[in-house]
Design a protein around this motif. Structure first.
Motif, short mmCIF file in Angstrom:
data_model
loop_
_atom_site.label_atom_id
_atom_site.label_comp_id
_atom_site.label_asym_id
_atom_site.label_seq_id
_atom_site.Cartn_x
_atom_site.Cartn_y
_atom_site.Cartn_z
N PRO A 103 4.13 -2.79 14.50
CA PRO A 103 4.83 -1.68 13.84
C PRO A 103 6.22 -2.05 13.35
O PRO A 103 6.65 -1.63 12.26
CB PRO A 103 4.88 -0.60 14.93
CG PRO A 103 3.80 -0.96 15.89
CD PRO A 103 3.73 -2.44 15.87
N ARG B 210 5.93 -4.36 10.18
CA ARG B 210 5.55 -3.61 8.99
C ARG B 210 6.72 -2.74 8.50
O ARG B 210 6.93 -2.58 7.30
CB ARG B 210 4.34 -2.73 9.25
CG ARG B 210 3.05 -3.48 9.44
CD ARG B 210 1.85 -2.71 8.91
NE ARG B 210 1.73 -2.81 7.47
CZ ARG B 210 2.06 -1.85 6.61
NH1 ARG B 210 2.55 -0.71 7.04
NH2 ARG B 210 1.90 -2.01 5.31
N SER B 211 7.45 -2.17 9.44
CA SER B 211 8.58 -1.33 9.05
C SER B 211 9.67 -2.15 8.37
O SER B 211 10.23 -1.72 7.35
CB SER B 211 9.15 -0.63 10.29
OG SER B 211 10.24 0.20 9.95
N GLY C 242 8.81 -1.25 4.87
CA GLY C 242 9.44 0.06 4.94
C GLY C 242 8.54 1.16 5.46
O GLY C 242 8.94 2.33 5.51
N MET C 243 7.33 0.81 5.84
CA MET C 243 6.36 1.76 6.40
C MET C 243 5.71 1.13 7.63
O MET C 243 5.32 -0.05 7.57
CB MET C 243 5.29 2.12 5.37
CG MET C 243 5.80 3.01 4.25
SD MET C 243 6.30 4.65 4.83
CE MET C 243 4.71 5.33 5.31
N PRO C 244 5.62 1.88 8.70
CA PRO C 244 6.11 3.24 8.90
C PRO C 244 7.63 3.25 9.04
O PRO C 244 8.23 2.21 9.31
CB PRO C 244 5.43 3.66 10.21
CG PRO C 244 5.25 2.38 10.96
CD PRO C 244 4.96 1.34 9.93
N PRO C 245 8.27 4.40 8.85
CA PRO C 245 9.73 4.49 9.02
C PRO C 245 10.12 4.02 10.42
O PRO C 245 9.44 4.33 11.40
CB PRO C 245 10.02 5.98 8.83
CG PRO C 245 8.87 6.49 8.02
CD PRO C 245 7.67 5.69 8.44
N LEU C 246 11.23 3.30 10.49
CA LEU C 246 11.61 2.71 11.76
C LEU C 246 11.86 3.76 12.83
O LEU C 246 11.38 3.61 13.97
CB LEU C 246 12.88 1.85 11.57
CG LEU C 246 13.37 1.09 12.81
CD1 LEU C 246 12.31 0.12 13.31
CD2 LEU C 246 14.66 0.35 12.50
N TYR C 247 12.59 4.81 12.47
CA TYR C 247 12.88 5.88 13.44
C TYR C 247 12.33 7.20 12.93
O TYR C 247 12.58 7.57 11.78
CB TYR C 247 14.40 6.00 13.67
CG TYR C 247 14.76 7.13 14.61
CD1 TYR C 247 14.80 6.91 15.98
CD2 TYR C 247 15.02 8.41 14.12
CE1 TYR C 247 15.12 7.96 16.85
CE2 TYR C 247 15.33 9.45 14.97
CZ TYR C 247 15.38 9.21 16.34
OH TYR C 247 15.67 10.24 17.20
N ALA D 196 7.99 4.09 13.82
CA ALA D 196 7.68 2.71 14.21
C ALA D 196 8.07 2.44 15.66
O ALA D 196 7.35 1.72 16.37
CB ALA D 196 8.39 1.73 13.27
#
Length: 259
Positions: A62, A65-66, A70-75, A78
């Motif tokens: 996760p 990929r973040s 940029g996906m999924p959003p880190l906060y 992710a």
């Protein structure tokens, strides 16, 4: 050393798969939330390589990929998924590895328990992360994210993962159907697993449904004829049985047992 290289290679392939699969549903976020494509390589990593690899794959994917896409959003997505997927890989790998019977029943038990454990950890992580900003994570949000919206992905995992394990079993990679049952002979010779005994014989299991495998192997000047037979008990578990008789200059017949 060869086994470690194989594990690292397979882990790298699963990592790449975890980065690529979500791109298939990348333009439709809701579809990705339903099919959960990133979960598949994490479960497979834990089941095939052990809980340590499963934990690392789940924790890394996760975040990678973040940061890369940029996906999924880190906060908080992710970060919460990091705890969730790490739990999936670790629990599935640990339960399956500790199971004395490497069969479909053990596989499904490991998958289902890991799914419940991972979703519980995800809920706790969401509560903690959202609580840092004064937001709340309600029971309705948990049920929707963990179960209601995830039903297609859960069904996909329960169908696809056992199918992949069965396919990999035919190549000797997967330990399904008793492949990790240790065998010790009367003269002290020990095979760490069914699959290692097969490799020692220079032969390979060609199909999961194959009920017996026989091979011959030289042992201290004597030739040993050995057969592995797979039978099912009333609960659908596979019972590995080992039969051997030796002949030759140093060989002798002896009773064998599972180690």
């Amino acid at each position: 050393m060869q086994r470690q290289i194989r594990n690292l290679t397979l882990a790298a392939m699963l990592t790449a798969l975890g980065l690529i699969l979500p791109l298939v549903t990348g333009n439709i976020p809701r579809l990705g939330n339903m099919l959960l494509p990133m979960h598949l390589p994490v479960f497979l990593g834990g089941l095939l390589l052990g809980w340590q690899y499963g934990l690392i794959l789940g924790a890394v994917l996760p975040l990678m990929r973040s940061l890369l896409f940029g996906m999924p959003p880190l906060y908080p997505v992710a970060l919460a998924m990091t705890f969730e997927l790490a739990t999936y890989g670790a629990v599935a790998g640990a339960l399956y590895r500790r199971s004395p019977w490497k069969c479909l029943r053990a596989l499904y038990r490991a998958l289902l328990l890991a799914m419940f454990a991972g979703r519980a950890v995800w809920g706790i992580a969401e509560i903690a992360l959202l609580g840092m900003t004064g937001k709340t994570f309600t029971r309705q949000m948990f049920l929707a994210g963990a179960f209601l919206n995830a039903v297609p992905g859960i069904l996909l995992q329960l169908i696809l993962i056992p199918s992949v394990m069965l396919a990999l079993h035919r190549t000797g990679i997967s330990g399904l159907f008793g492949a990790d049952a240790g065998v010790r002979t009367a003269n002290g010779q020990f095979y760490a697993s069914f699959s290692s005994a097969v490799r020692a014989s220079g032969r390979r299991i060609s199909a999961c449904a194959r009920r017996a495998l026989c091979f011959r192997k030289d042992n201290n000047g004597g030739e040993t004829a050995a057969c592995f037979a797979l039978q099912c008990d009333s609960h659908g578990r596979f019972l590995p049985a080992f039969f051997a008789e030796s002949s030759g200059a140093h060989g002798r017949a002896g009773r064998t047992y599972l180690g």
